[in-house]
Structure formats: C-alpha cells, structure tokens
Design a protein around this motif. Structure first.
Motif, short mmCIF file in Angstrom:
data_model
loop_
_atom_site.label_atom_id
_atom_site.label_comp_id
_atom_site.label_asym_id
_atom_site.label_seq_id
_atom_site.Cartn_x
_atom_site.Cartn_y
_atom_site.Cartn_z
N ASP A 1 6.01 0.19 2.72
CA ASP A 1 6.63 0.73 3.86
C ASP A 1 6.03 0.35 5.23
O ASP A 1 4.67 0.39 5.45
N ASP B 1 -1.55 14.78 5.24
CA ASP B 1 -1.27 13.41 5.29
C ASP B 1 -1.51 12.54 6.56
O ASP B 1 -2.06 11.34 6.47
N TRP C 1 7.41 6.67 5.59
CA TRP C 1 6.55 7.70 5.75
C TRP C 1 6.33 8.51 6.98
O TRP C 1 6.00 9.66 7.14
N PRO D 1 8.48 11.88 5.89
CA PRO D 1 8.55 11.82 4.47
C PRO D 1 9.46 12.63 3.75
O PRO D 1 9.72 12.24 2.53
N SER E 1 7.20 7.26 0.10
CA SER E 1 6.19 6.54 0.62
C SER E 1 4.86 6.92 -0.18
O SER E 1 4.56 8.03 -0.24
N PHE F 1 2.23 6.15 1.46
CA PHE F 1 1.33 6.41 2.63
C PHE F 1 1.11 7.84 3.01
O PHE F 1 0.45 8.24 3.86
N THR F 2 2.08 8.41 2.31
CA THR F 2 1.97 10.13 2.57
C THR F 2 1.87 10.85 1.10
O THR F 2 2.91 11.42 0.81
N SER G 1 4.66 13.41 -0.64
CA SER G 1 5.30 12.73 -1.89
C SER G 1 5.23 13.21 -3.27
O SER G 1 6.17 13.48 -3.65
N ASP H 1 6.81 7.51 -6.63
CA ASP H 1 6.16 7.33 -5.49
C ASP H 1 4.91 6.27 -5.68
O ASP H 1 3.94 6.14 -4.96
#
Length: 501
Positions: A5, A84, A148, A151, A174, A176-177, A181, A201
């Motif tokens: 992402d 997150d 992200w 999200p 994502s 990154f979260t 997720s 994820d």
C-alpha cells in the motif's frame, strides 16, 4: 516488484541492501497464504457459475449484514483504528469509517431495486415491434485492494458495491493497519461464506499474487506508482480495473474570496485524519503577494481547531515512522532550497507521537519533492499566482489531480475555473465533502486513476450492462425478415426508404 500500500519495493533510492537469510524468511509469507488465494478464487468462480444471479432480496440482505456488523462493532473498530495510528481522533473514525460507511450502504439498499431494473432503449423503426433493454448482470468475482488511511471505509464501500451488483468478492486489506484489518477479517469470516466474501490481510507478496488473479473486475485504491503495477498485472488477464489513485489536489483561492475564510476551510481539510486523505488539499494557489497573509490566517485557524497538536487525542498522528520521516523530509529539503517555512507549533513537541503540526511552505521551488510527490500529511505549500492563466497552467502542467477545490464567490468565476482546470472531481467553496455525496460518482483521471464508484455509476462499473433485444413477429414475420433473400421488389423499396430515413 512487490506491491504494498502506497509504496513499491525495492526502495525508491534504488540502493542495494544485503538481505540476510533470516530477513528473507521473515519477508516471505507462508506458501499456503498465496495458495489459498487461488483456491478461494476457484471456489467463488465455481459458486458463481453454479447458481443464478442473486435476487434483490439476497443482495439487500448482504448489504444489511455489512451495515449491522459495522454498527454493532463500532467501538471495537474505533479502538482498533486508534491503536493502528498511535493516535486517531475518535470523532474522525466515527465520521469517516462508521457513519460514512453506513450512510452509503443504506443508500445502496434504498436504490438497489431501480439500479437492477432493465433500462428501456429505443428501437430502430425497421425492427419494430421489438423492444430493447439494457439489463444489468453480475460480473462474477470482483477483487478489491484497499489502503491503510481509511482501512474500514475504503475496504467495505467497494466490496458493498460489488455485492450490490450480485458479485462474489475477494478483499485484500492493508497490512499497515493490522488491528483494524484483523477485526474486519474476523467480522467478515463470522458473517459471510468464503464463497461469497473473502478477506486476506497478507503482505506484499500476497498483494502481488492477489492482483494477478483473473478477476472479472479489480478495484485498487492507493498510489499512482503502485496503480501502474496493478494495471499491468490486470492487463495480462484482460481484467477491467477501477483505479483510485489520489495525486496532488490543488486549492485555487480566487481574488474575490476572503483569505481568512479560505484559510479556515483549508486548515480543517488539511488536518483531517492528519492530512492522510487521497482528496486532501495538497497545495494552495493564492493571488501573488497574499501568501503570508494566507499562512498567518491558516496558522490562527489551525490553533482554534487544535489548541495544541502534541498529545492531543483529537489530533490524528502520521501512521508510522517511515511516513513521518518522508513528510518531514519534504520540509527539510524545502528549507535547504531557501523556502520559508511556517509552523503552528514546535514539531519536536509531538515528535515521539508522530503528531506533526500544520507546516506551511511559502513558494517552494517547483522542482522540490514537496511539489512533485503526493504529500499525504499536514504539510501545505502555498504558491502565489500572477494571473488566471498562470494558475491554470500551474495545475494543468502536472498530473491530473483527483480533486480540485475552487474558492470563489462569483458564479462566473467559479465556472471559469471549472472550465479551464482539469480534475477527476471538483468542489466549489468547500473541501473534501464531495466524496460524501452518495449520489455522485467518485473517481480520477489520468494520474489520479480511472473509472468511478459510488452511486449508480459504481453499481454499473461492477455490472455487465448487457444489451438485449426482444423481437416480436407480426403476422408471422419480423421487420428484419422482410430483408431476407431472395431479394425482390419489397426489399428494394425498403432499402430505398432506409437510405432516406
């Protein structure tokens, strides 16, 4: 290249780094994670082929299920988003992720019957009394890759649109979260069969495998750089794609618009979600000589909105250290190039929490990175323009932005800017709220993407609008049969009439 992402690896710098065997193993996802994608896709494709298209009621039931899982897990989702981001304003999560998602799903449910209905089309005079219809049909299996920055919302709205159109859905959320997720993945697994709605994820390798699947449609939200990779992967399968890519959305402050009012509007929009919005105002164009006036007004407006940034639970942080360093790097470079920088408070106060205050850069060089990259954070270049033509050329000479914001009191001037400046969408005398209009399509152009979703246009994008002609005979013959061979006098007369009418 590996898709992640808002990024592409290897790093943009292109420097080679030595990777240890342990690092390599850590980076590689379990083989089963990638294998599962193909298995789920095959299951969904088979399930779609083996059943008739979902009825109106089945589709509305799926949408209601999505709506309720958001409503009933509201607090869990708000807490996950805060964890997150480190700090994520609860109100902003409620507004964008919860209320924004529920509102659009309700709108879909209310309008789904009319969207699904066959649409009348005219019939050529020679083929009457036939009737023509455009009949929306499901495509099959739709893939969604979500980012992200929002999200929940940017995952569920494309997925809900695909379900409304009668499709099966595979969603890549994502990595990154991870907390949001994980919650979303669990909720979908608890409420939907994997044959209908599946969520993964996984990391970059999973994303690459995901976008290489032969979906019937693929929707990607992210950066322009990664969007190009996704489009190339989809092209190998002739998969139609909707790309929502962001870009550098400008604000044009007209000469007749009050500077204080403009600054207050821009300050709110730029700081919402920490500036991490694909349609966040990226830079501001003001009449030459009023740059400092605008910066001072924006500084005051930001302090009213957030008396302090550091330690403020209502001031959303930059997602992670890497993005914080990227954004502050723009400021460092601009200073080195001689640009003036104005901040609302000392950035070091919120450094440990990644709460970067509004930071304005006066007339940065056009070749500086802050003027070429999408900022995606609370840094705001303020550019002076000498004439309408100069402002128009400044925007149009760059990649087409996802959004254009025009601040002007005169309708003639509003129309002037909208006519002369190209963008995916536009809002006059406000910021970002165009996205929240349920009946307006949303999408980009050029570097900001292509295709659209939201409203009926989103439903149509996730459907095959199949043209169907229903022919009827009169006295045992149709109009077209009058032109069958052997050709005689009747056919000759009809041909002459067809040339004239």
């Amino acid at each position: 290249m590996t898709i992640i992402d808002k990024d592409v690896t290897p790093a943009v710098s292109g420097r080679r780094t030595r990777t240890t065997e342990k690092q390599r193993n850590d980076q590689e996802p379990p083989a089963t994670e990638v294998t599962e994608l193909g298995e789920i896709f095959a299951r969904q494709r088979a399930a779609f082929a083996g059943t008739s298209a979902p009825s109106l009621q089945e589709r509305k039931d799926n949408l209601l299920k999505l709506q309720r899982l958001v409503e009933q897990n509201r607090l869990i989702l708000v807490e996950a988003a805060n964890a997150d981001f480190g700090t994520r304003a609860a109100f902003e999560t409620e507004m964008s992720e919860i209320v924004g998602t529920i509102s659009i799903i309700r709108y879909m449910r209310r309008n789904l019957r009319s969207w699904m209905a066959p649409r009348r089309r005219s019939v050529s005079i020679w083929y009457r009394p036939a009737k023509n219809r455009v009949e929306p049909r499901p495509l099959g299996v739709v893939g969604v890759v979500s980012p992200w920055n929002f999200p929940l919302h940017l995952a569920l709205i494309p997925a809900a649109t695909a379900l409304a159109a009668g499709n099966r859905v595979m969603l890549k959320v994502s990595e990154f979260t991870p907390r949001t997720s994980a919650v979303l993945k669990r909720l979908i697994e608890e409420n939907f069969s994997r044959d209908v709605f599946y969520v993964t994820d996984g990391g970059g390798e999973v994303a690459s495998a995901f976008t290489s699947l032969p979906f019937d449609h693929l929707l990607f939200t992210g950066s322009t750089q990664v969007g190009k990779i996704v489009a190339k992967a989809a092209a190998d399968n002739l998969t139609p794609v909707t790309l929502e890519l962001g870009g550098k959305s400008p604000v044009i402050v007209d000469e007749d618009y009050p500077i204080a009012r403009a600054a207050a509007t821009v300050a709110w929009a730029k700081l919402y979600n920490g500036g991490q919005v694909c349609i966040s105002p990226d830079y501001v164009l003001v009449p030459r000589g009023r740059e400092k006036e605008f910066a001072t007004a924006a500084q005051e407006a930001a302090r009213k909105l957030y008396p302090k940034a550091a330690g403020n639970p209502e001031y959303t942080a930059v997602l992670n250290e890497r993005h914080y360093d990227r954004i502050t790097g723009y400021v460092t470079e601009a200073k080195a190039l001689g640009a003036e920088v104005i901040t609302v408070e000392d950035p070091e106060l919120g450094r440990s929490r990644r709460q970067l205050p509004l930071t304005m850069i006066i007339n940065p060089p056009v070749e500086s990175t802050v003027m070429t990259d999408e900022i995606f954070g609370p840094v705001l270049p303020i550019i002076g323009y000498d004439s309408d033509r100069a402002a128009e050329d400044f925007v149009n000479s760059r990649s087409t932005p996802l959004a254009l914001y025009v601040l002007s009191t005169a309708r003639r001037r509003q129309k002037h800017w909208l006519t002369r400046v190209t963008s995916g969408s536009a809002v006059v005398n406000d910021m970002m709220v165009g996205y929240l209009q349920n009946d307006l399509p949303f999408g980009g152009r050029g570097g900001s993407g292509y295709g659209a979703y939201h409203g009926r246009e989103g439903f149509d994008a996730m459907s095959h609008l199949r043209p169907v002609m229903y022919q009827r005979a009169i006295f045992g013959r149709t109009g077209g049969q009058m032109l069958y061979p052997p050709y005689g006098k009747v056919a000759d007369v009809l041909l002459k009439l067809m040339r004239r009418i």
